[in-house]
Enzyme design. Structure first.
Site, PDB file in Angstrom:
ATOM      1  CD  GLN A   1       3.111 -43.655  19.280  1.00  0.00           C
ATOM      2  OE1 GLN A   1       2.841 -42.399  18.292  1.00  0.00           O
ATOM      3  NE2 GLN A   1       4.383 -42.939  20.022  1.00  0.00           N
TER       4      GLN A   1
ATOM      5  CG  HIS B   1      -2.193 -39.244 -31.184  1.00  0.00           C
ATOM      6  ND1 HIS B   1      -3.746 -38.100 -31.328  1.00  0.00           N
ATOM      7  CD2 HIS B   1      -2.049 -39.132 -30.380  1.00  0.00           C
ATOM      8  CE1 HIS B   1      -3.987 -38.209 -29.615  1.00  0.00           C
ATOM      9  NE2 HIS B   1      -2.620 -38.301 -28.813  1.00  0.00           N
TER      10      HIS B   1
ATOM     11  CD  GLU C   1       1.504 -41.941  12.774  1.00  0.00           C
ATOM     12  OE1 GLU C   1       2.468 -41.887  12.903  1.00  0.00           O
ATOM     13  OE2 GLU C   1       1.069 -42.925  13.734  1.00  0.00           O
TER      14      GLU C   1
END
Length: 434
Positions: free
Chosen positions: A259, A420, A327
Site C-alpha cells: 500500500q 396535516h 481502509e
C-alpha cells in the site's frame, strides 16, 4: 517507519496526522476546482475540450471524445491473452460476490386492508470515473461497474483521461467492455466530474458518480454532491496490519509496502504485541526497499505515515485498530477469526497470513472501493446498494384509516400542523356531523 509505544497520547497524535491526508485538508485547491466546474456548467463542450487540451495535452472534439468500436477492437488485439483471461476470472469472482447483495422489493398486507412495502429501483444512469494517463487500473473498472450492472442500472458511462497520444490504455478498455460499460469518454480530472454532474453537448448528465481519482477529482465529487449522488470522497490508500508473535515478518513487511507504493500520502501501520516481530519487520522493509521499483514513493510514504505501534496486549491493539478504522486491515495472529469478531471499524478485513491485501484488490471478489480516513466507522465498501434507491409504498383502506384517524389528528395538532390534521379530518367530516 517510526516505532512508537501505543498509548492514548500516541493514538491521538497518529489520528491527527492521518487526518491531514483527508481531501478536507486541501482547501487551497477548492477554488480552482470550483472554477473548472463553473466553466463546464456554462461552457459545456467548449470548456471541456479546452481543459483536456490544457491538462492532458490532447485536442478533442465532439467526434473524437467518445471511444469507438474500432478502438475497443484494437485494444483487444493489444492486450495479452493471458491478462484477458485473468480479467475474466476476476470478473466471475467479483460478480458472484456482489450478486449475493442484490435486494428485492417487498410488501406486507394484513386483514385490516393495509399494505406496506419498499420498492427497489436501480439508478437510471451512472458515471464511473477511472484514473488514466500514466495510471492503469482495469481492476477499478471491474469493481465500479459490476455492482452497477447487477443492480440493474440502465446506462453506465465511463470517463477516463487519455494519454498524450489521445488513446486510452488497452487493458482499461477491455475491462470496460468485459464488465458491461455502455459508453466511454476520453476525459478526466475535475472537468470530467463536472461534465457528468451537469452534462455537456457530448457527455450526458448522470444520476450518480463513482470511482477513485486524485485530489482534484475528489474535491470535484465533493462539490457536485447534491446535484448528483457520489460514492464517497476517497482519500489516499491505507493498510493496518494487526499481528502477534506468530506472524511471518517477511509477509507483514511485504503487505505494508503493497500500500505504501500507491503514493506519498499512503499510510502503512503495524500494530503488534511483539517487539521482536516489530524489529524483524523493519529489517525486512529495509531489504525490500533495495529491490522494489517504486522505492522513492515508498520511502516518502513510510516517512510521512508509516508507523509500528507496540501494544501491551491484544485488547489494547484491537482498541487502537478500531480507533484508526483503516481502509484495509490484515489480522495475522494465532487466532485471526477470534480477533475479527472484535473488530468494528475496517473497510475490508483480511484473515491469516495467506490473505494479503492485493488478493482483495484484484481477485477475491469483495469490492476494493473502500472507506478511507477513518470513515469506515460509518461508511461501507462500494456495493450493489450504491446503485439502487428505495421508495416506500403505503396503502390504507378507508376502514383501516378510520380506525386510527383520530390518532393522526392528535399527533398533527400536537405539532401545530393544522393542515396535516385537516387532511385526515376531511375524510371523516360527514361522520362527525352526525
Amino acid at each position: 517507519m517510526r516505532t512508537v509505544k501505543l498509548d492514548q497520547a500516541s493514538i491521538e497524535t497518529l489520528l491527527a496526522e492521518l487526518l491531514k491526508r483527508s481531501p478536507d485538508s486541501y482547501g487551497q485547491y477548492e477554488a480552482s476546482v470550483a472554477e473548472i466546474i463553473q466553466n463546464i456548467r456554462t461552457g459545456k463542450d467548449e470548456a471541456l475540450f479546452a481543459y483536456t487540451e490544457q491538462f492532458d495535452h490532447v485536442r478533442l472534439d465532439a467526434d473524437s471524445i467518445r471511444v469507438t468500436e474500432e478502438e475497443i477492437e484494437e485494444a483487444y488485439e493489444k492486450v495479452d491473452p493471458d491478462l484477458l483471461e485473468v480479467i475474466r476470472k476476476a470478473l466471475v469472482n467479483i460478480r458472484a460476490y456482489h450478486e449475493k447483495q442484490k435486494r428485492q422489493s417487498w410488501f406486507t398486507t394484513d386483514e385490516r386492508g393495509i399494505m406496506l412495502g419498499q420498492k427497489i429501483i436501480p439508478l437510471r444512469k451512472v458515471g464511473v470515473y477511472v484514473p488514466g494517463g500514466k495510471a492503469v487500473y482495469p481492476s477499478s473498472v471491474l469493481m465500479n461497474v459490476i455492482p452497477a450492472k447487477i443492480a440493474g442500472v440502465d446506462e453506465i458511462i465511463m470517463t477516463t483521461p487519455p494519454g498524450r497520444d489521445g488513446k486510452l490504455n488497452p487493458s482499461t478498455l477491455v475491462a470496460a467492455r468485459e464488465a458491461g460499460v455502455d459508453v466511454i469518454y476520453k476525459v478526466g480530472g475535475a472537468q470530467a466530474v463536472a461534465a457528468l454532474a451537469y452534462g455537456t453537448q457530448s457527455v450526458p448528465k448522470v444520476d450518480k458518480i463513482v470511482g477513485p481519482g486524485n485530489i482534484f477529482v475528489a474535491l470535484a465529487k465533493k462539490a457536485v454532491y447534491g446535484q448528483v449522488g457520489i460514492d464517497s470522497v476517497a482519500g489516499p490508500s491505507e493498510i493496518l496490519v494487526l499481528a502477534d508473535e506468530t506472524a511471518n515478518p517477511r509477509y507483514v513487511a511485504a503487505d505494508l509496502l503493497s500500500q505504501a507504493e500507491h503514493d506519498e500520502m499512503a499510510s502503512a501501520i503495524l500494530i503488534t504485541t511483539s517487539e521482536e516481530l516489530a524489529a524483524k519487520v523493519q529489517e525486512e522493509i529495509d531489504g525490500f526497499l533495495q529491490v522494489l521499483s517504486r522505492r522513492e514513493i515508498i520511502e516518502k510514504s513510510l516517512e510521512n505515515f508509516g508507523y509500528i505501534l507496540l501494544a501491551d496486549s491484544m485488547e489494547e491493539a484491537i482498541d487502537a485498530a478500531n480507533a484508526i478504522a483503516s481502509e484495509h486491515m490484515e489480522i495475522v495472529t494465532a487466532n485471526p477469526f477470534e480477533v475479527m469478531t472484535k473488530i468494528r471499524n475496517a473497510g475490508a478485513i483480511f484473515l491469516g497470513e495467506n490473505s494479503s491485501e492485493p488478493l482483495g484488490d484484484y481477485f477475491a471478489g469483495p469490492n476494493h472501493v473502500l472507506p478511507t480516513n477513518g470513515t469506515a466507522k460509518f461508511f461501507s465498501p462500494l456495493g450493489v446498494d450504491d446503485f439502487i434507491k428505495k421508495s416506500s409504498v403505503i396503502y390504507y383502506s378507508r376502514e383501516a384509516l378510520e380506525e386510527i384517524h383520530e390518532d393522526i389528528i392528535q399527533f398533527a395538532n400536537c405539532e401545530q400542523l393544522t393542515a396535516h390534521a385537516n387532511s385526515i379530518a376531511v375524510r371523516f367530516e360527514k361522520k362527525e356531523e352526525k
